[in-house]
Design a protein around this motif. Structure first.
Motif, PDB file in Angstrom:
ATOM      1  N   PRO A  76     -56.539 -34.290 -22.687  1.00 14.17           N
ATOM      2  CA  PRO A  76     -55.909 -35.609 -22.762  1.00 14.17           C
ATOM      3  C   PRO A  76     -54.689 -35.745 -21.859  1.00 14.17           C
ATOM      4  CG  PRO A  76     -56.186 -34.677 -24.965  1.00 14.17           C
ATOM      5  CD  PRO A  76     -56.715 -33.666 -24.004  1.00 14.17           C
ATOM      6  N   HIS A  77     -53.872 -34.682 -21.778  1.00  8.69           N
ATOM      7  CA  HIS A  77     -52.615 -34.849 -21.051  1.00  8.69           C
ATOM      8  C   HIS A  77     -52.830 -34.959 -19.549  1.00  8.69           C
ATOM      9  CE1 HIS A  77     -53.023 -30.416 -21.006  1.00  8.69           C
ATOM     10  NE2 HIS A  77     -52.363 -30.468 -19.869  1.00  8.69           N
ATOM     11  N   ILE A  81     -53.998 -41.701 -19.271  1.00 11.30           N
ATOM     12  CA  ILE A  81     -54.363 -42.942 -19.972  1.00 11.30           C
ATOM     13  C   ILE A  81     -53.289 -43.221 -21.016  1.00 11.30           C
ATOM     14  CG2 ILE A  81     -56.052 -44.040 -21.487  1.00 11.30           C
ATOM     15  CD1 ILE A  81     -58.188 -42.253 -20.234  1.00 11.30           C
ATOM     16  N   LEU A  90     -44.260 -43.202 -32.802  1.00 10.10           N
ATOM     17  CA  LEU A  90     -42.991 -43.045 -32.079  1.00 10.10           C
ATOM     18  C   LEU A  90     -42.330 -41.761 -32.575  1.00 10.10           C
ATOM     19  CD1 LEU A  90     -41.661 -46.694 -32.269  1.00 10.10           C
ATOM     20  CD2 LEU A  90     -42.824 -45.571 -30.380  1.00 10.10           C
ATOM     21  N   PHE A  91     -41.725 -41.026 -31.647  1.00 11.63           N
ATOM     22  CA  PHE A  91     -41.092 -39.773 -32.043  1.00 11.63           C
ATOM     23  C   PHE A  91     -39.823 -40.089 -32.824  1.00 11.63           C
ATOM     24  CE2 PHE A  91     -43.083 -38.511 -27.828  1.00 11.63           C
ATOM     25  CZ  PHE A  91     -44.302 -38.220 -28.437  1.00 11.63           C
ATOM     26  N   HIS A  93     -37.339 -38.416 -33.915  1.00 17.05           N
ATOM     27  CA  HIS A  93     -36.068 -37.758 -33.611  1.00 17.05           C
ATOM     28  C   HIS A  93     -35.526 -38.172 -32.250  1.00 17.05           C
ATOM     29  CE1 HIS A  93     -39.339 -35.420 -31.996  1.00 17.05           C
ATOM     30  NE2 HIS A  93     -38.511 -34.840 -31.158  1.00 17.05           N
ATOM     31  N   MET A  94     -36.210 -39.117 -31.601  1.00 16.88           N
ATOM     32  CA  MET A  94     -35.731 -39.563 -30.292  1.00 16.88           C
ATOM     33  C   MET A  94     -35.367 -41.041 -30.376  1.00 16.88           C
ATOM     34  SD  MET A  94     -38.434 -37.928 -27.638  1.00 16.88           S
ATOM     35  CE  MET A  94     -39.114 -36.293 -27.847  1.00 16.88           C
ATOM     36  N   TYR A 102     -39.841 -40.038 -22.242  1.00 16.38           N
ATOM     37  CA  TYR A 102     -40.662 -38.837 -22.469  1.00 16.38           C
ATOM     38  C   TYR A 102     -41.811 -38.684 -21.469  1.00 16.38           C
ATOM     39  CZ  TYR A 102     -43.242 -35.303 -25.161  1.00 16.38           C
ATOM     40  OH  TYR A 102     -43.897 -34.181 -25.558  1.00 16.38           O
ATOM     41  N   PRO A 103     -42.673 -39.682 -21.310  1.00 16.52           N
ATOM     42  CA  PRO A 103     -43.787 -39.497 -20.364  1.00 16.52           C
ATOM     43  C   PRO A 103     -43.301 -39.301 -18.931  1.00 16.52           C
ATOM     44  CG  PRO A 103     -43.713 -41.756 -21.151  1.00 16.52           C
ATOM     45  CD  PRO A 103     -42.759 -40.977 -21.998  1.00 16.52           C
ATOM     46  N   LYS A 105     -40.416 -37.852 -18.034  1.00 12.83           N
ATOM     47  CA  LYS A 105     -39.889 -36.491 -17.952  1.00 12.83           C
ATOM     48  C   LYS A 105     -41.030 -35.487 -17.805  1.00 12.83           C
ATOM     49  CE  LYS A 105     -37.095 -34.969 -21.237  1.00 12.83           C
ATOM     50  NZ  LYS A 105     -36.245 -35.160 -22.421  1.00 12.83           N
ATOM     51  N   MET A 106     -42.106 -35.731 -18.561  1.00 17.26           N
ATOM     52  CA  MET A 106     -43.249 -34.829 -18.500  1.00 17.26           C
ATOM     53  C   MET A 106     -43.885 -34.836 -17.106  1.00 17.26           C
ATOM     54  SD  MET A 106     -43.331 -33.327 -21.288  1.00 17.26           S
ATOM     55  CE  MET A 106     -41.771 -33.555 -22.099  1.00 17.26           C
ATOM     56  N   ARG A 107     -43.703 -35.948 -16.393  1.00 16.36           N
ATOM     57  CA  ARG A 107     -44.251 -36.028 -15.043  1.00 16.36           C
ATOM     58  C   ARG A 107     -43.276 -35.522 -14.001  1.00 16.36           C
ATOM     59  NH1 ARG A 107     -46.925 -39.069 -18.005  1.00 16.36           N
ATOM     60  NH2 ARG A 107     -49.085 -39.591 -17.555  1.00 16.36           N
ATOM     61  N   ARG A 150     -43.888 -47.630 -24.232  1.00 16.94           N
ATOM     62  CA  ARG A 150     -44.045 -46.208 -23.959  1.00 16.94           C
ATOM     63  C   ARG A 150     -45.418 -45.899 -23.347  1.00 16.94           C
ATOM     64  NH1 ARG A 150     -43.857 -41.850 -28.742  1.00 16.94           N
ATOM     65  NH2 ARG A 150     -45.904 -42.765 -29.031  1.00 16.94           N
ATOM     66  N   ALA A 151     -46.435 -46.658 -23.787  1.00 15.71           N
ATOM     67  CA  ALA A 151     -47.773 -46.425 -23.249  1.00 15.71           C
ATOM     68  C   ALA A 151     -47.909 -46.985 -21.833  1.00 15.71           C
ATOM     69  CB  ALA A 151     -48.820 -47.047 -24.162  1.00 15.71           C
ATOM     70  N   PHE A 154     -45.307 -45.261 -17.747  1.00 11.55           N
ATOM     71  CA  PHE A 154     -45.689 -44.376 -16.640  1.00 11.55           C
ATOM     72  C   PHE A 154     -46.776 -45.013 -15.779  1.00 11.55           C
ATOM     73  CE2 PHE A 154     -49.585 -42.676 -18.664  1.00 11.55           C
ATOM     74  CZ  PHE A 154     -49.336 -42.966 -19.996  1.00 11.55           C
TER      75      PHE A 154
ATOM     76  N   PHE B 313     -48.614 -37.555 -33.806  1.00 16.18           N
ATOM     77  CA  PHE B 313     -47.467 -37.322 -32.928  1.00 16.18           C
ATOM     78  C   PHE B 313     -47.840 -36.424 -31.755  1.00 16.18           C
ATOM     79  CE2 PHE B 313     -45.158 -38.440 -36.855  1.00 16.18           C
ATOM     80  CZ  PHE B 313     -44.470 -39.518 -36.348  1.00 16.18           C
ATOM     81  N   ALA B 318     -49.601 -35.817 -26.053  1.00 18.76           N
ATOM     82  CA  ALA B 318     -50.600 -35.477 -25.035  1.00 18.76           C
ATOM     83  C   ALA B 318     -50.961 -36.706 -24.208  1.00 18.76           C
ATOM     84  CB  ALA B 318     -51.844 -34.890 -25.693  1.00 18.76           C
ATOM     85  N   LEU B 320     -49.167 -39.003 -23.413  1.00 19.57           N
ATOM     86  CA  LEU B 320     -48.072 -39.348 -22.514  1.00 19.57           C
ATOM     87  C   LEU B 320     -47.924 -38.311 -21.402  1.00 19.57           C
ATOM     88  CD1 LEU B 320     -45.631 -40.565 -25.255  1.00 19.57           C
ATOM     89  CD2 LEU B 320     -46.840 -41.958 -23.592  1.00 19.57           C
ATOM     90  N   GLY B 321     -48.882 -37.375 -21.351  1.00 20.16           N
ATOM     91  CA  GLY B 321     -48.912 -36.459 -20.223  1.00 20.16           C
ATOM     92  C   GLY B 321     -48.255 -35.113 -20.475  1.00 20.16           C
ATOM     93  N   ARG B 326     -45.509 -28.034 -24.203  1.00 26.43           N
ATOM     94  CA  ARG B 326     -44.286 -28.841 -24.104  1.00 26.43           C
ATOM     95  C   ARG B 326     -44.215 -29.822 -25.265  1.00 26.43           C
ATOM     96  NH1 ARG B 326     -43.357 -31.024 -18.182  1.00 26.43           N
ATOM     97  NH2 ARG B 326     -41.188 -30.975 -18.886  1.00 26.43           N
TER      98      ARG B 326
END
Ligand SMILES: Nc1ncnc2c1ncn2[C@@H]1O[C@H](COP(=O)(O)OP(=O)(O)O)[C@@H](O)[C@H]1O
Ligand SMILES: [Mg+2]
Lengths: 362, 417
Positions: A76-77, A81, A90-91, A93-94, A102-103, A105-107, A150-151, A154, B313, B318, B320-321, B326
């Motif tokens: 998936p990651h 998509i 939604l997270f 704690h953020m 988040y997305p 940063k992951m990129r 959030r979706a 990115f 969650f 996942a 979100l990439g 991580r």
């Protein structure tokens, strides 16, 4: 890029337990930039289809192609998509800004890019000033917007939404429908949207795929689904409809179909070109708003006498139930001023409809 | 939308009505918790209060030598010996005091200076031979009896032991003492033991907590994600230590780990070791057994927290990439923190106070504070010292709890959130 298909399901089947198929032979092309809604009753396989596309479930058979490349085995990651989950996910704690970052940063985007993008999307979903709140400090509608942003932040080509408005009240839901439509137009992103609410599907979609027990019963634009449903199931599922059981006497030379209803009364329906003429047990479908009553009905091809059994006042229109004999009922819906007089329960009434407003399904 | 009632009188009437309507219900719920409240008061608050009191109480000298005590408190405690009347009063009271009270006072004074006990008892035996005389003569007579009565240190010790309440025990529990001038100073180097013991206790508890966390986290995660029968089996495996007696478990470990035990035999049979390993009655044994005992305290809060984290969650992460690793670090781990905090705190607190298991499986040099509390309470009947060590332990736990509550939030620690 041509306006071809961004995603292609080819002969996809899914079974969770190795015994029952939840998805049967799904063939579905999703066009670039369209707003496609998967509509169906609970348990009809909409979420499963979406999760296979997102990569959280693997097809038991068949292939899923994205831009021509098979993706069944892509985690998936790495699919890129966007997904809006039913309960937002939604997270907790953020903060809002951290959720949106988040997305990115992951990129591996740099700080400046992240800040710019986050700001842009916070603005787009109109959450300025809430960047530093936690999700638990937001209302349901605001959480919904964060999940949406959030979706999208990115800038994926494809966004999946699984009943994203299910938890909101009616007024807010309608408002969010408009916003999602607008965002879709602005960004040109392809949206696959799941809902079990047919009015939501009608209001939002370019095309709707009607799911029935793991199969697509029909996929078409809203207007076509409403006007020319492919089966009695679709006719009954989209909008309100009078579905009357009857017998067809088979072919008639004039390209019309004669149907004998349970009461013995006869109705005629035009068959659109190319459709084979059904014989035996058939279902006749007539929309409640296409029924005429009283004097105007006298001029129409199909006329039935009936008795009013229930009347509901709905503000802009009246909705009456009419017993037409043989244990069958029809629903009539008309603007208040089109009822000859205020109908009373027990009163006799004449209902009628044009030949071309009756649809016959075998 | 709620609207506040505007007018004063109306508002007061509303408040009264509201109060009346809830009164009965509040009364009933109060009555229902009353037995528990009483129980907690009697079995928890009262003992803690008593322990606190016992740590400071100092009755021995006042009971044995009441007048000496009051004259000594009049002495300024400067250099040199106290004034002569103190000697006279003390000699008279030493002769008259009942044997048991004298013994108690001697025991108490012996904490201040070792050897004081024999000084008192030998003086008490010989005191009757002294004829009553002038105070100054009494002083010389006492010094004649035992030269130590001529040393100011003994009189300073006696003065320190006279007030109704003393900081002696609590100071001793952290290796401090009052010198002859009344200043708080460190105990002589060869007598400093309790700080070491306390630090050792905290270190053992920290290591046990850490090992439990490292072992328990994956286990709790597996339990939270396991389905059906497997989840039940795992749960039983974790709970099993809870369902067997502490002593039985500890003895089982001794059987397993001793020199000719199962583990050593197995390792020798496999050819992995030549000589048997020392696995018990040392630090290794203490850690092995304590980790086993404490694992449920860590796993259960972790499991409860993880069970409450829905899978969507990680799916969102996942989508979100984020690579699963991580996602675990950035999303899952932070969400388990309340469980980690609660589990670690619980494990730490229970370990810090553990007594039976360490006393059975650890060497003398690995004993924890609990062992010494039991030693003072049961063997030397030094309630002051036992209570003071208990207070220090309690203070450590409270401080730790406050830190944890500040970091994780008190409601989350209590499992309310
Ligand atoms: N994880 C799962 N394991 C087993 N069966 C599932 C799972 N998810 C869904 N199903 C079953 O698959 C069918 C389709 O479910 P789903 O795709 O969630 O339908 P929808 O989203 O249209 O309500 C249902 O019968 C449901 O019980
Ligand atoms: Mg669903």
């Amino acid at each position: 890029m041509t306006r071809g298909n961004i995603v292609e399901f080819a002969g996809v089947q899914k079974s969770y337990d190795g015994r029952h198929l939840v998805i049967h032979d799904l063939d579905l092309g999703i066009r670039h930039g369209e707003f496609l809604t998967l509509l169906g009753a609970s348990g009809s396989g909409k979420t499963t289809t979406l999760m296979m596309l997102a990569g959280f479930e693997t097809p038991t058979r068949g292939h899923i192609l994205m831009k021509g490349v098979p993706i069944e085995h892509l985690p998936p990651h790495r699919r890129g998509i966007g997904v809006v989950f039913q309960n937002y996910a939604l997270f907790p704690h953020m903060s809002v800004a951290q959720n949106l970052a988040y997305p990115l940063k992951m990129r591996g985007d740099d700080r400046a890019t992240i800040a710019r993008r986050v700001e842009k999307f916070v603005h787009m979903v109109r959450l300025e000033g809430m960047e530093h709140r936690r999700p638990s400090e937001l209302s349901g509608g605001q959480q919904q917007r964060v999940a949406l942003a959030r979706a999208l932040v990115f800038e994926p080509d494809l966004v999946l939404m699984d009943e994203p408005l299910g938890a909101l009240d009616k007024a807010l839901r309608e408002h969010m429908q408009d916003e999602i439509r607008q965002i879709h137009r602005e960004l040109g992103v392809t949206v696959v949207y799941v809902t079990h609410d047919q009015s939501e599907a009608l209001a939002m979609s370019d095309r709707i795929a009607i799911f029935q027990d793991g199969r697509i019963a029909q996929i078409a634009a809203p207007e076509e689904l409403y006007e020319r449903p492919a089966s009695a199931f679709v006719a009954g599922f989209i909008g309100e409809n009078n579905l009357l059981a009857g017998r067809s006497e088979g072919s008639a030379a004039d390209g019309r179909c004669r149907i004998t209803l349970a009461s013995g009364a006869e109705a005629r329906a035009a068959l659109p070109g190319g459709r084979t003429r059904p014989t035996g047990q058939v279902t006749l479908a007539v929309r409640p708003e296409r029924l005429a009553i009283g004097r105007p009905a006298e001029l129409l091809a199909n006329r039935l006498r009936g008795r009013i059994t229930d009347v509901a006042y709905l503000g802009d229109h009246l909705r009456a139930q009419v017993d037409i004999g043989g244990g069958q009922r029809m629903i009539v819906r008309k603007p208040v001023d089109q009822f000859p007089e205020r109908p009373t329960i027990g009163a006799e009434i004449l209902v009628g409809w044009r030949e071309e407003d009756g649809l016959v399904f075998s | 939308m709620a609207v506040a009632v505007a007018h004063g009188a109306e508002a007061a009437e509303l408040r009264r009505a509201w109060h009346r309507s809830g009164q009965r219900r509040r009364l009933v719920s109060l009555l229902l918790v009353a037995p528990l409240f009483l129980y907690v008061l009697l079995t928890f608050m009262l003992p803690i209060g008593l322990v606190l009191y016992r740590a400071f109480e100092n009755p021995e000298l006042i009971e044995a030598f009441p007048e000496t005590a009051s004259t000594l408190s009049g002495w300024d405690g400067g250099e040199g010996l106290p004034p002569d009347p103190v000697f006279a009063t003390f000699a008279r009271e030493l002769a008259d005091a009942p044997k048991r009270a004298t013994a108690e006072a001697a025991r108490r004074l012996n904490y201040e200076i070792s050897g004081f006990r024999t000084l008192i008892s030998s003086s008490a035996r010989k005191i009757d031979s002294i004829e009553p005389a002038e105070p100054s003569a009494m002083r010389d007579a006492l010094i004649e009896l035992d030269a130590r009565w001529g040393e100011p240190a003994y009189w300073h010790a006696m003065k320190r032991a006279t007030p109704s309440y003393t900081p002696y025990y609590i100071l001793a529990a952290v290796d401090l003492r009052q010198d002859d001038r009344g200043d708080v100073v460190q105990a002589p180097e060869d007598q400093r033991t309790y700080v070491d013991i306390l630090l050792r206790t905290l270190r053992i508890a920290a290591v046990v907590t850490l090992v439990c966390l490292l072992l328990g986290f994956p286990l709790a995660n597996l339990m939270a994600n396991a389905s059906g029968p497997f989840a039940v089996v795992l749960m039983i495996a974790v709970m099993l230590p809870f369902w067997t007696s502490l002593l039985a478990r500890t003895s089982a470990w001794i059987v397993l780990l001793q020199k000719e035990g199962l583990v050593n035999s197995l390792l020798a049979w496999l050819g992995l070791i030549q000589a048997p390993l020392e696995l018990i009655f040392n630090t290794t044994g203490l850690y092995i057994v304590m980790v086993h005992m404490m694992l449920p305290f860590m796993v259960l809060p972790l499991y409860a927290t993880m069970k409450g984290i829905p899978p969507h969650f990680m799916k969102a992460s996942a989508s979100l990439g984020a690579h699963p690793l991580r996602g675990f670090l950035h999303v899952y781990l932070p969400m388990t923190l309340p469980g980690v905090g609660a589990g670690a705190l619980l494990t730490f607190i229970v370990t810090v106070g553990y007594y039976i298991t360490p006393s059975l499986v650890a060497s003398a040099s690995d004993q924890m504070v609990g062992y010494f509390i039991a030693f003072f309470a049961n063997t030397t009947i030094n309630w002051g010292m036992a209570s003071a060590l208990g207070m220090v332990l309690l203070a450590c736990v409270v401080v730790l709890y406050l830190i944890a509550a500040r970091m994780v939030g008190i409601r989350q620690l209590a499992g309310l959130k």
